[in-house]
Write a protein that holds these residues in place. Structure first.
Motif, PDB file in Angstrom:
ATOM      1  N   GLU A 150       0.840  -1.190   0.000  1.00  0.00           N
ATOM      2  CA  GLU A 150       0.000   0.000   0.000  1.00  0.00           C
ATOM      3  C   GLU A 150       0.882   1.250   0.000  1.00  0.00           C
ATOM      4  O   GLU A 150       0.625   2.214  -0.714  1.00  0.00           O
ATOM      5  N   TRP A 151       1.955   1.196   0.778  1.00  0.00           N
ATOM      6  CA  TRP A 151       2.824   2.361   0.858  1.00  0.00           C
ATOM      7  C   TRP A 151       3.639   2.557  -0.410  1.00  0.00           C
ATOM      8  O   TRP A 151       3.997   3.683  -0.770  1.00  0.00           O
ATOM      9  N   LEU A 153       2.441   2.195  -3.333  1.00  0.00           N
ATOM     10  CA  LEU A 153       1.537   2.989  -4.169  1.00  0.00           C
ATOM     11  C   LEU A 153       1.626   4.455  -3.772  1.00  0.00           C
ATOM     12  O   LEU A 153       1.721   5.349  -4.621  1.00  0.00           O
ATOM     13  N   ARG A 157       3.074   6.926  -6.604  1.00  0.00           N
ATOM     14  CA  ARG A 157       2.045   7.532  -7.438  1.00  0.00           C
ATOM     15  C   ARG A 157       1.230   8.641  -6.810  1.00  0.00           C
ATOM     16  O   ARG A 157       0.389   9.230  -7.470  1.00  0.00           O
ATOM     17  N   ARG A 158       1.425   8.915  -5.511  1.00  0.00           N
ATOM     18  CA  ARG A 158       0.619   9.983  -4.926  1.00  0.00           C
ATOM     19  C   ARG A 158       1.397  11.301  -4.876  1.00  0.00           C
ATOM     20  O   ARG A 158       2.617  11.316  -4.803  1.00  0.00           O
ATOM     21  N   GLU A 162      -1.397  14.277  -1.120  1.00  0.00           N
ATOM     22  CA  GLU A 162      -2.002  12.968  -0.862  1.00  0.00           C
ATOM     23  C   GLU A 162      -1.137  12.141   0.075  1.00  0.00           C
ATOM     24  O   GLU A 162      -1.645  11.406   0.925  1.00  0.00           O
ATOM     25  N   THR A 238      -6.844  11.594   0.400  1.00  0.00           N
ATOM     26  CA  THR A 238      -5.982  10.424   0.213  1.00  0.00           C
ATOM     27  C   THR A 238      -6.103   9.829  -1.179  1.00  0.00           C
ATOM     28  O   THR A 238      -5.139   9.296  -1.713  1.00  0.00           O
ATOM     29  N   SER A 239      -7.300   9.907  -1.745  1.00  0.00           N
ATOM     30  CA  SER A 239      -7.619   9.393  -3.076  1.00  0.00           C
ATOM     31  C   SER A 239      -7.859   7.900  -3.114  1.00  0.00           C
ATOM     32  O   SER A 239      -7.386   7.174  -2.290  1.00  0.00           O
TER      33      SER A 239
ATOM     34  N   LYS B  76      -1.296  -2.504  -8.236  1.00  0.00           N
ATOM     35  CA  LYS B  76      -2.380  -1.807  -7.545  1.00  0.00           C
ATOM     36  C   LYS B  76      -2.795  -0.631  -8.410  1.00  0.00           C
ATOM     37  O   LYS B  76      -1.939   0.093  -8.915  1.00  0.00           O
ATOM     38  N   MET B  78      -5.328   2.914  -8.678  1.00  0.00           N
ATOM     39  CA  MET B  78      -6.157   3.856  -7.934  1.00  0.00           C
ATOM     40  C   MET B  78      -7.431   4.122  -8.733  1.00  0.00           C
ATOM     41  O   MET B  78      -7.473   3.896  -9.941  1.00  0.00           O
ATOM     42  N   ARG B  82      -4.310   5.873 -11.870  1.00  0.00           N
ATOM     43  CA  ARG B  82      -2.880   5.791 -11.570  1.00  0.00           C
ATOM     44  C   ARG B  82      -2.579   4.388 -11.082  1.00  0.00           C
ATOM     45  O   ARG B  82      -3.408   3.765 -10.410  1.00  0.00           O
ATOM     46  N   GLN B  84       0.469   1.309  -9.878  1.00  0.00           N
ATOM     47  CA  GLN B  84       1.794   1.020  -9.331  1.00  0.00           C
ATOM     48  C   GLN B  84       2.005  -0.487  -9.327  1.00  0.00           C
ATOM     49  O   GLN B  84       1.169  -1.217  -8.783  1.00  0.00           O
ATOM     50  N   VAL B  86       3.659  -3.426  -7.611  1.00  0.00           N
ATOM     51  CA  VAL B  86       4.170  -3.567  -6.243  1.00  0.00           C
ATOM     52  C   VAL B  86       4.973  -4.851  -6.058  1.00  0.00           C
ATOM     53  O   VAL B  86       5.415  -5.155  -4.953  1.00  0.00           O
ATOM     54  N   MET B 152      10.615   0.166  -1.624  1.00  0.00           N
ATOM     55  CA  MET B 152      10.160   1.426  -1.012  1.00  0.00           C
ATOM     56  C   MET B 152      11.304   2.430  -0.956  1.00  0.00           C
ATOM     57  O   MET B 152      11.109   3.629  -1.194  1.00  0.00           O
TER      58      MET B 152
END
Lengths: 239, 239
Positions: A150-151, A153, A157-158, A162, A238-239, B76, B78, B82, B84, B86, B152
């Motif tokens: 999740e992080w 992403l 991409r944020r 966000e 957050t989107s 993933k 959005m 968008r 990503q 992972v 990350m």
DNA sequence: ATCGCTGTTTGATGCAGATCAAACTCGGTG
DNA sequence: CACCGAGTTTGATCTGCATCAAACAGCGAT
């Protein structure tokens, strides 16, 4: 500063870990009474101040821990000093990498914390003997994997706005005291640490925080204490 | 396109999975002969073309797979599109999220691939009965967690050039045929997919590739086939 | 061959976030 | 109290990557 120092297990007084007896923590919840007793004989509850390094990147680890209170950050640093926080752990999470001697990351108390420390060899044996414990640690690994992805992403991409909103949402979600919609909480991280978690600079973090404040999404009571009048609003960003 | 379509398990011919009998794959290596036989009766080997979606984000999963050949990307996306990547999985990795019904990400064949498909219920039962299988999947989860955290760092703190070099290094490391220092390999990803993995745009990926080419770090035989004359040089850029 | 499609490269320009710099806040200390 | 230092905020400017745009390469279909 090194929690693994020998006096913990050799010269220290191995006090019974009351929290573990109460079945807190990922580890203790999965053990039989007999195992728990043995674990208690060899484990130690420790208070550690904010900033204490629990595990050093690249070091051999001789122990695991359960977090009983506080927040622990998992960090990777590059040779040139650039740094990335790759995970935040809250009570009652398990800290340590089963089966592998050398840690590829450092674990550091982000806030004052209490941890329950187990010798590595003993817990490795218990894991091998106790499928339920294996399962419990497997579950935690999968939970951490989901969080890491999740992080990814967020990092990839944020936008900065966000990212900051995502972090506030994450912290708010893990902070205990919550009213129906509005939430207040203490940030366990400094602006610099937030930057290292989000892949941003201090200044950008600060600017985005004040933008959110000016838009009424958050109140900043002081730099470490945040009030979110409407969590849905925050989540929307957050989107 | 849906691998989970009912004919796989109901109307299809459940052929024995020879590769599994040969103890390839994360799952099959941990089973007894009896379990393997039962698994074979209910599993199916499938060829899937590049681009085939194996698991959809948000969907209920009714099966797990072992990758026998090819590369699978975990994605993933959005709400606004968008996207990503992972994780990248190579043979003989396991695909699927044990214990959880709904997938939080999609798995898609990046190249033509062969996978070995097991019904979820059967494998869940075997995991519960077989500590060694649990351990094997636990190991893979930890390996994926390490990879996710390493990435990350790449996403949060590396420059575009370092990101591209890191990706090339990652692929080169997982590609089979390697001479002593120099390495040649096929990219399993398009420029767009590389961008989605690195948090960059197509254009930036392309520009960084030509920069690396002009500096002599890589040769681009065609857009999908790369030669690295000196892996150490590439690794140095990675930082 | 020519067309058309998709993926890639290259170029020109814009902007989000980094960097550089300075002021502000606040808790501790002599 | 004034002073100090660490953390934070705010402002001015710069830059790496995104965006917009167009040319190019490969390839299957006609």
């Amino acid at each position: 500063m090194d929690i693994a120092s020998s006096q913990v297990f050799e010269a220290g007084t191995p006090a019974a870990c009351r929290s573990c007896q109460a079945r807190h923590g990922v580890v203790c919840g999965a053990l039989s009474n007999g195992q728990l007793k043995e674990l208690n004989r060899h484990s130690l509850r420790r208070k550690v101040g904010a900033g204490t390094e629990i595990i050093a990147q690249g070091a051999e680890t001789s122990f695991y821990s359960n977090i009983m209170r506080g927040v622990v950050k998992l960090c990777k640093v590059m040779p040139d000093g650039r740094q990335q926080i790759v995970g935040l752990q809250f009570a009652p999470d398990f800290v340590g990498r089963p089966f592998v001697r050398e840690s590829t990351l450092s674990a550091e108390a982000a806030t004052d914390a209490e941890i329950c420390v187990f010798p590595r060899s003993l817990l490795d044996r218990m894991i091998a003997e106790t499928p339920e414990l294996q399962r419990s640690l497997h579950d935690q690994a999968l939970k951490e994997l989901d969080a890491a992805r999740e992080w990814m992403l967020t990092l990839g991409r944020r936008t900065a706005e966000e990212k900051v909103a995502s972090l506030l949402h994450l912290i708010a979600t893990h902070a205990e005291p919550q009213t129906a919609t509005s939430t207040a909480f203490d940030l366990p991280l400094s602006r610099a640490e937030i930057g290292d978690f989000l892949g941003l600079t201090i200044e950008t973090v600060s600017r985005q925080m004040t933008r959110l404040r000016k838009r009424g999404v958050i109140l900043i009571e002081n730099s470490r204490h945040i009030v979110v009048p409407d969590m849905d609003e925050l989540e929307r960003i957050t989107s």
